[in-house]
Design an enzyme around this catalytic site. Structure first.
Site, PDB file in Angstrom:
ATOM      1  N   HIS A 257       0.819  -1.214   0.000  1.00 48.59           N
ATOM      2  CA  HIS A 257       0.000   0.000   0.000  1.00 48.59           C
ATOM      3  C   HIS A 257       0.851   1.262   0.000  1.00 48.59           C
ATOM      4  O   HIS A 257       1.938   1.311   0.558  1.00 48.59           O
ATOM      5  CB  HIS A 257      -0.981   0.000   1.173  1.00 48.59           C
ATOM      6  CG  HIS A 257      -0.354  -0.112   2.529  1.00 48.59           C
ATOM      7  ND1 HIS A 257      -1.075  -0.381   3.653  1.00 48.59           N
ATOM      8  CD2 HIS A 257       0.930   0.013   2.950  1.00 48.59           C
ATOM      9  CE1 HIS A 257      -0.294  -0.408   4.706  1.00 48.59           C
ATOM     10  NE2 HIS A 257       0.936  -0.173   4.298  1.00 48.59           N
ATOM     11  N   ASN A 258       0.353   2.281  -0.689  1.00 50.37           N
ATOM     12  CA  ASN A 258       0.967   3.618  -0.771  1.00 50.37           C
ATOM     13  C   ASN A 258       2.256   3.662  -1.578  1.00 50.37           C
ATOM     14  O   ASN A 258       2.920   4.706  -1.614  1.00 50.37           O
ATOM     15  CB  ASN A 258       1.253   4.201   0.620  1.00 50.37           C
ATOM     16  CG  ASN A 258       0.048   4.210   1.521  1.00 50.37           C
ATOM     17  OD1 ASN A 258      -1.078   4.343   1.060  1.00 50.37           O
ATOM     18  ND2 ASN A 258       0.271   4.046   2.814  1.00 50.37           N
TER      19      ASN A 258
END
Length: 354
Positions: A257-258
């Site tokens: 994620h991210n």
């Protein structure tokens, strides 16, 4: 190789036509009308095939080559026997790739699992979804509420397009892929079994165990990205996971994620990129590399296979090993270690230990 029933040869082009398409120079115009239909490696190229060379190591193979054309740069043209037509290109590798795409356009996209030209009767499409003209939906695909699919896109059999997902034009979503919480640009290719937009891996330790952290971000995939089979890209926690324009990702890659990946990167199979890592433009990452979360990798970096990257990497460098360090340092360390190992394995007088 025997006749390939999966990808049939092209009906044929004249060498002059192929040279024009490639922006290459056909050295001898006497061969302008020679017909070519396929691409092949130099070791087994026959009449009707086009091959290419990149170095003088191909000299011996050229002596027995029967190809209808050899693509090379000007510096290697003297290697090619006079009986073989030569096409000069400043980038033979790219020219050969373009020729392959011209002869086998179907091989540039995931294999279609049906001959559907529109929407299969067994596809499940929410009434609120919006499909532009020319969208093909194969059997048993599912398209969720308010999803938007651009013109010329193909949605493969048994694939899942989640609610509110937006997919641009001329994309190919292969059979068995799933896409949720994601926005895709134009010309994106997603191969079989890829998983895009599922939960990121986020937990906070608490007195009674691990507490799940909500993952409310998205996955943003820009134009002309290609994502390999069974690759997984997690949606962002609070921010977005972003894959930059033109980036190519191999099979079985995990992107947390991210993560922010720049434009025109190449990421080979079995790479794992932990959350919130930032990767610049034009980065090349070898197979089985592990990248720590929150690190920054500069533009143009090259990382050797099986490296472990634990700190930021400066732009333009070559790195290898675990922990990742400049490639020359890593190779020197490996050489010294191997030398010490050999010395420990010998008795005085040169005899080997049992």
């Amino acid at each position: 190789m025997e006749q390939n029933v999966f990808f049939l040869p092209h009906e044929g082009l004249k060498l002059a036509e192929l040279a024009e398409f490639l922006g290459a120079e056909l050295v001898n115009s006497d061969y302008a009308d020679v017909i070519v239909r396929s691409v092949a490696p130099i070791s087994r190229a026959r009449a009707g095939d086009v091959c290419y060379i990149l170095s003088r190591r191909s000299r011996d193979e050229l002596a027995t080559c029967e190809a209808s054309a050899v693509i090379c740069d000007k510096a290697l043209a003297d290697l090619v026997p006079q009986h073989l037509p030569v096409m000069l290109s400043s980038n033979p590798h790219a020219a050969f790739a373009m020729a392959g795409g011209l002869f086998y356009p179907a091989a540039l996209r995931p294999v279609a699992f049906s001959g559907e030209s529109e929407i299969a009767p067994s596809a499940v499409i929410d009434p609120s979804a919006r499909l532009e003209k020319g969208v093909i939906v194969e059997p048993m695909a599912v398209i969720g509420a308010h999803a938007e699919i651009g013109e010329g896109t193909r949605i493969g059999a048994h694939s899942i397009i989640g609610p509110n997902v937006k997919i641009g034009r001329d994309c190919s979503i292969a059979a068995g892929a799933s896409i949720i919480c994601a926005l895709l640009g134009n010309g994106v290719i997603i191969h079989n079994g890829a998983r895009i937009g599922q939960d990121g891996f986020g937990y906070a330790p608490g007195p009674r165990g691990m507490i799940k952290i909500v993952q409310i971000g998205r996955v943003i995939i820009q134009d002309n990205v290609e994502i390999g089979a069974n690759t997984t890209i997690d949606r962002g926690a609070m921010d977005d996971t972003v894959i930059g324009e033109g980036t190519k990702i191999d099979n079985q890659v995990q992107i947390g994620h991210n993560v922010q990946i720049g434009r025109h990167c190449a990421i080979v199979a079995l790479v794992g990129i932990a959350g919130s890592a930032k990767i610049g433009n034009g980065v090349q990452i070898g197979g089985q590399v592990g990248i720590k979360g929150h690190v920054t990798i500069g533009d143009g970096v090259q990382i050797a296979a099986q490296s472990g990257i634990m700190t930021d990497l400066a732009a333009g460098g070559q790195y290898g090993g675990t922990p990742g360090r400049p490639l020359n340092d890593y190779l020197r360390d490996v050489a010294q270690q191997m030398s010490k190992t050999k010395l420990r394995g010998k008795k005085p007088g040169g005899e080997q230990n049992d």
